[in-house]
Scaffold this motif. Structure first.
Motif, PDB file in Angstrom:
ATOM      1  N   ASP A  35     110.270 198.841  57.039  1.00  0.00           N
ATOM      2  CA  ASP A  35     109.698 198.452  55.745  1.00  0.00           C
ATOM      3  C   ASP A  35     108.551 197.453  55.884  1.00  0.00           C
ATOM      4  OD1 ASP A  35     110.966 196.062  56.358  1.00  0.00           O
ATOM      5  OD2 ASP A  35     112.129 195.957  54.509  1.00  0.00           O
ATOM      6  N   GLY A  36     108.152 197.157  57.118  1.00  0.00           N
ATOM      7  CA  GLY A  36     107.070 196.211  57.358  1.00  0.00           C
ATOM      8  C   GLY A  36     107.520 194.797  57.654  1.00  0.00           C
ATOM      9  N   THR A  37     108.821 194.542  57.591  1.00  0.00           N
ATOM     10  CA  THR A  37     109.342 193.222  57.940  1.00  0.00           C
ATOM     11  C   THR A  37     109.112 192.970  59.426  1.00  0.00           C
ATOM     12  OG1 THR A  37     111.031 193.263  56.214  1.00  0.00           O
ATOM     13  CG2 THR A  37     111.454 191.813  58.081  1.00  0.00           C
ATOM     14  N   ARG A  38     108.647 191.761  59.742  1.00  0.00           N
ATOM     15  CA  ARG A  38     108.435 191.373  61.135  1.00  0.00           C
ATOM     16  C   ARG A  38     109.424 190.275  61.498  1.00  0.00           C
ATOM     17  NH1 ARG A  38     102.443 192.104  62.899  1.00  0.00           N
ATOM     18  NH2 ARG A  38     101.959 193.798  61.501  1.00  0.00           N
ATOM     19  N   GLY A  60     119.300 181.075  69.260  1.00  0.00           N
ATOM     20  CA  GLY A  60     117.858 180.883  69.218  1.00  0.00           C
ATOM     21  C   GLY A  60     117.273 180.779  67.832  1.00  0.00           C
ATOM     22  N   ARG A  61     116.024 181.309  67.717  1.00  0.00           N
ATOM     23  CA  ARG A  61     115.287 181.176  66.466  1.00  0.00           C
ATOM     24  C   ARG A  61     114.551 182.466  66.150  1.00  0.00           C
ATOM     25  NH1 ARG A  61     111.284 176.285  66.011  1.00  0.00           N
ATOM     26  NH2 ARG A  61     110.492 177.249  67.902  1.00  0.00           N
ATOM     27  N   ALA A  62     114.589 182.838  64.863  1.00  0.00           N
ATOM     28  CA  ALA A  62     113.871 184.018  64.378  1.00  0.00           C
ATOM     29  C   ALA A  62     112.921 183.603  63.273  1.00  0.00           C
ATOM     30  CB  ALA A  62     114.850 185.065  63.855  1.00  0.00           C
ATOM     31  N   LEU A  63     111.693 184.085  63.354  1.00  0.00           N
ATOM     32  CA  LEU A  63     110.700 183.901  62.309  1.00  0.00           C
ATOM     33  C   LEU A  63     110.563 185.240  61.612  1.00  0.00           C
ATOM     34  CD1 LEU A  63     108.126 181.997  64.501  1.00  0.00           C
ATOM     35  CD2 LEU A  63     109.789 181.007  62.933  1.00  0.00           C
ATOM     36  N   VAL A  64     110.912 185.295  60.337  1.00  0.00           N
ATOM     37  CA  VAL A  64     110.944 186.555  59.589  1.00  0.00           C
ATOM     38  C   VAL A  64     109.864 186.534  58.523  1.00  0.00           C
ATOM     39  CG1 VAL A  64     112.368 188.104  58.206  1.00  0.00           C
ATOM     40  CG2 VAL A  64     113.448 186.694  59.979  1.00  0.00           C
ATOM     41  N   THR A  65     109.009 187.565  58.537  1.00  0.00           N
ATOM     42  CA  THR A  65     107.972 187.725  57.519  1.00  0.00           C
ATOM     43  C   THR A  65     108.251 189.006  56.763  1.00  0.00           C
ATOM     44  OG1 THR A  65     106.378 186.616  58.942  1.00  0.00           O
ATOM     45  CG2 THR A  65     105.493 187.876  57.101  1.00  0.00           C
ATOM     46  N   ARG A  66     108.466 188.884  55.455  1.00  0.00           N
ATOM     47  CA  ARG A  66     108.778 190.038  54.601  1.00  0.00           C
ATOM     48  C   ARG A  66     107.561 190.415  53.773  1.00  0.00           C
ATOM     49  NH1 ARG A  66     113.468 191.239  52.431  1.00  0.00           N
ATOM     50  NH2 ARG A  66     112.615 193.284  52.857  1.00  0.00           N
TER      51      ARG A  66
END
Length: 112
Positions: A35-38, A60-66
């Protein structure tokens, strides 16, 4: 990636399948959802791709861009929380020991 009990390396552009466990080791990894989520993962991060709208971050760490066009909420489960991320937003989910920290740069998130 751990897939069906076997560990294998992935190259740029290789798919991450539902059920896969991604361990970044000393690398930075970015996964692009349909769906384009990174989802950008820092070194030392571990995640499991469970469904089109669900992942489990276990270290850890996740950077999520919706993207704004994302049709449904996106859920990130951690050992301490379940986080629902709305479309059109930028989020950081960090696991430090038994603590989960959520930072919302843009958008809306619900934590359970």
């Amino acid at each position: 990636v751990q897939r069906d009990g076997a560990v294998e390396g992935l190259a740029a552009g290789d798919p991450v399948l539902f059920g896969d466990r991604v361990d970044t080791g000393s690398a930075y990894v970015q996964v692009l959802w349909g769906d384009g989520t990174r989802v950008g993962l820092d070194r030392g991060s571990r995640l499991e791709a469970l469904a089109p709208d669900l992942l489990a971050l276990t270290a850890g760490r996740a950077l999520v861009t919706r993207p704004a066009a994302a049709a449904q909420a996106f859920r990130v489960d951690t050992p301490a929380a379940s986080v629902l991320l709305a479309a059109d937003g930028e989020y950081r989910v960090t696991i430090d020991g038994e603590t989960t920290t959520l930072a919302v740069t843009r958008g809306r998130a619900d934590v359970q």
